[in-house]
Write a protein that holds these residues in place. Structure first.
Motif, PDB file in Angstrom:
ATOM      1  N   GLY A   1       0.810  -1.210   0.000  1.00  0.00           N
ATOM      2  CA  GLY A   1       0.000   0.000   0.000  1.00  0.00           C
ATOM      3  C   GLY A   1       0.840   1.255   0.000  1.00  0.00           C
ATOM      4  N   THR A   2       0.160   2.361   0.302  1.00  0.00           N
ATOM      5  CA  THR A   2       0.767   3.683   0.241  1.00  0.00           C
ATOM      6  C   THR A   2       1.043   4.186   1.652  1.00  0.00           C
ATOM      7  OG1 THR A   2      -0.464   4.142  -1.780  1.00  0.00           O
ATOM      8  CG2 THR A   2       0.475   6.041  -0.610  1.00  0.00           C
TER       9      THR A   2
ATOM     10  N   VAL B   1      -9.784   1.959  -3.484  1.00  0.00           N
ATOM     11  CA  VAL B   1      -9.599   0.518  -3.251  1.00  0.00           C
ATOM     12  C   VAL B   1      -8.864   0.220  -1.948  1.00  0.00           C
ATOM     13  CG1 VAL B   1      -9.713  -0.076  -5.701  1.00  0.00           C
ATOM     14  CG2 VAL B   1      -7.484   0.496  -4.663  1.00  0.00           C
ATOM     15  N   ALA B   2      -8.165   1.216  -1.411  1.00  0.00           N
ATOM     16  CA  ALA B   2      -7.394   0.974  -0.189  1.00  0.00           C
ATOM     17  C   ALA B   2      -7.205   2.289   0.549  1.00  0.00           C
ATOM     18  CB  ALA B   2      -6.031   0.353  -0.511  1.00  0.00           C
ATOM     19  N   SER B   3      -6.988   2.186   1.845  1.00  0.00           N
ATOM     20  CA  SER B   3      -6.693   3.362   2.655  1.00  0.00           C
ATOM     21  C   SER B   3      -5.689   2.983   3.734  1.00  0.00           C
ATOM     22  CB  SER B   3      -7.980   3.893   3.293  1.00  0.00           C
ATOM     23  OG  SER B   3      -7.673   4.979   4.153  1.00  0.00           O
ATOM     24  N   ASP B   4      -4.711   3.825   3.917  1.00  0.00           N
ATOM     25  CA  ASP B   4      -3.718   3.645   4.979  1.00  0.00           C
ATOM     26  C   ASP B   4      -3.078   2.259   4.948  1.00  0.00           C
ATOM     27  OD1 ASP B   4      -4.396   6.190   5.673  1.00  0.00           O
ATOM     28  OD2 ASP B   4      -5.528   5.646   7.457  1.00  0.00           O
ATOM     29  N   GLY B   5      -2.799   1.781   3.726  1.00  0.00           N
ATOM     30  CA  GLY B   5      -2.083   0.517   3.602  1.00  0.00           C
ATOM     31  C   GLY B   5      -2.931  -0.722   3.801  1.00  0.00           C
ATOM     32  N   ARG B   6      -4.257  -0.575   3.756  1.00  0.00           N
ATOM     33  CA  ARG B   6      -5.137  -1.738   3.896  1.00  0.00           C
ATOM     34  C   ARG B   6      -6.207  -1.666   2.809  1.00  0.00           C
ATOM     35  NH1 ARG B   6      -1.563  -1.998   6.968  1.00  0.00           N
ATOM     36  NH2 ARG B   6      -1.536  -2.727   9.138  1.00  0.00           N
ATOM     37  N   PRO B   7      -6.484  -2.792   2.127  1.00  0.00           N
ATOM     38  CA  PRO B   7      -7.582  -2.806   1.148  1.00  0.00           C
ATOM     39  C   PRO B   7      -8.911  -2.543   1.836  1.00  0.00           C
ATOM     40  CG  PRO B   7      -6.230  -4.802   0.997  1.00  0.00           C
ATOM     41  CD  PRO B   7      -5.806  -4.084   2.243  1.00  0.00           C
ATOM     42  N   LEU B   8      -9.805  -1.843   1.143  1.00  0.00           N
ATOM     43  CA  LEU B   8     -11.160  -1.685   1.669  1.00  0.00           C
ATOM     44  C   LEU B   8     -11.920  -3.010   1.459  1.00  0.00           C
ATOM     45  CD1 LEU B   8     -12.202   1.878   0.422  1.00  0.00           C
ATOM     46  CD2 LEU B   8     -11.035   1.213   2.536  1.00  0.00           C
ATOM     47  N   PRO B   9     -12.836  -3.347   2.353  1.00  0.00           N
ATOM     48  CA  PRO B   9     -13.613  -4.586   2.178  1.00  0.00           C
ATOM     49  C   PRO B   9     -14.338  -4.600   0.837  1.00  0.00           C
ATOM     50  CG  PRO B   9     -13.998  -3.633   4.354  1.00  0.00           C
ATOM     51  CD  PRO B   9     -13.199  -2.626   3.581  1.00  0.00           C
ATOM     52  N   THR B  10     -14.913  -3.440   0.464  1.00  0.00           N
ATOM     53  CA  THR B  10     -15.477  -3.280  -0.878  1.00  0.00           C
ATOM     54  C   THR B  10     -15.078  -1.892  -1.358  1.00  0.00           C
ATOM     55  OG1 THR B  10     -17.542  -2.520   0.129  1.00  0.00           O
ATOM     56  CG2 THR B  10     -17.477  -4.794  -0.604  1.00  0.00           C
ATOM     57  N   PRO B  11     -14.751  -1.750  -2.638  1.00  0.00           N
ATOM     58  CA  PRO B  11     -14.370  -0.427  -3.151  1.00  0.00           C
ATOM     59  C   PRO B  11     -15.513   0.566  -2.995  1.00  0.00           C
ATOM     60  CG  PRO B  11     -13.861  -2.153  -4.737  1.00  0.00           C
ATOM     61  CD  PRO B  11     -14.719  -2.784  -3.671  1.00  0.00           C
TER      62      PRO B  11
END
Ligand SMILES: [Cu+2]
Length: 329
Positions: A132-133, A268-278
């Protein structure tokens, strides 16, 4: 380790614990980043104003490295063992905090709970567990040092999927693929803060670090008034049919809101973790140090103006704007 007040380079240095030991449990690294410090950098704003900038240099080529702003990015693969070798030389204390990574406390670079690096070298040992970012920044007199520019991007790529064609880029394992990438660290600059000394306020004096009055609004180190609209490496040039991954980093203190000129972003992701659903918001609001990974697939050629608004943290009023472009040919 005794907690001592250092005499420091400026003769009056409170709350600095400079006795950094050897890194515990040091093993051979897969990747090594060498970082020095500069405190004599500058950027020129679109109105001609020159603002002092501090940051990290890349010293791996020998010498002190150049004064890049933001500091040179780090890019590693999930699971690698990484060493960040911080050499401060005879500079005053600084650290490297790999924000969002979860190392041992000795390697977290948060001065008040471990140690600042004052004189010599410390090797931060860490191992990213989630693609992630992220970003890294100094955690000494943090409110000031981060504002002064002591940060850089930190990207963690997933381990390549053996079923993917070679060269395939994914945001995270099993996540979306992308062709083009933008890293936008959005930040505000109050020139008054940029005249303060390294230890401003650390001895208890009121130096105004509770009073932020930004005059400039930047994207990845470039003035968002005009320059960032066309700056290489910030403005995106892509072709129709390609997929863009925007790694959006809120590197400022005021809340921000980003829109993509009418393009629909898929977060699709926040703070280095994928979102459960986009999610498909029309705008994204971010607070200090938040990151959002956004997929954009333009369906028509054209020029799309990306707008980042900076909002006062109490009134919510928009106090400034930074812009860049996505050019789709
Ligand atoms: Cu620092």
């Amino acid at each position: 380790m005794a907690m001592t007040k250092s005499s420091g380079g400026m003769g009056q240095t409170c709350y600095v614990y400079p006795g950094h030991p050897a890194t515990p449990g040091l093993v051979t690294a897969d990747v090594v980043y060498n970082r020095g410090i500069y405190m004599n950098g500058s950027i020129t704003m679109d109105d001609g104003t020159v603002v002092t900038i501090w940051g990290y240099t890349d010293t791996s080529g020998g010498g002190m490295g150049g004064n890049q702003f933001p500091s040179p990015a780090m890019r590693v693969t999930e699971g690698q063992i990484v060493h960040t070798v911080l050499s401060v030389g005879n500079m005053w204390a600084h650290t490297v905090h790999h924000h969002g990574i979860e190392p041992s406390w000795q390697n977290d670079g948060v001065g008040h709970i471990s140690w600042d690096v004052e004189g010599g070298t410390y090797t931060y040992q860490w191992r990213p567990a989630h693609a992630g970012t992220y970003f890294y920044h100094c955690h000494v007199n943090t409110v000031l040092h981060a504002e002064m520019g002591m940060y850089g991007a930190l990207i963690v790529d997933p381990v390549p999927d053996p079923n993917d064609p070679p060269g395939t880029k994914r945001a995270f394992a099993g996540g979306p693929t992308y062709d083009v990438e933008a890293i936008w660290a959005c930040d505000e600059i109050d020139p008054a803060w940029h005249t303060l000394p390294w230890n401003a306020g650390t001895c208890g004096g009121d130096v105004g670090l509770n009073d932020l009055n930004p005059k400039y609004f930047i994207i990845t180190g470039v003035d968002g008034a005009t320059s960032a609209l066309t700056a290489p490496g910030i403005a995106v040039n892509m072709t129709l049919g390609q997929t863009l991954l925007v790694r959006y980093i809120c590197a400022g203190y005021f809340p921000q809101r980003i829109t993509f000129g009418g393009l629909t972003a898929t977060v699709v992701a926040s703070d280095g973790r994928p979102l459960p659903t986009p999610i498909y918001p029309t705008s994204i609001e971010a607070c200090s140090a938040e990151r959002y990974d956004c997929i954009l697939k333009p369906t028509a050629t054209g020029t799309y103006t990306v707008t980042v608004e900076f909002m006062h943290w109490i009134t919510g009023a928009v106090v400034g704007t930074a812009r860049t472009r996505i050019n789709v040919a």
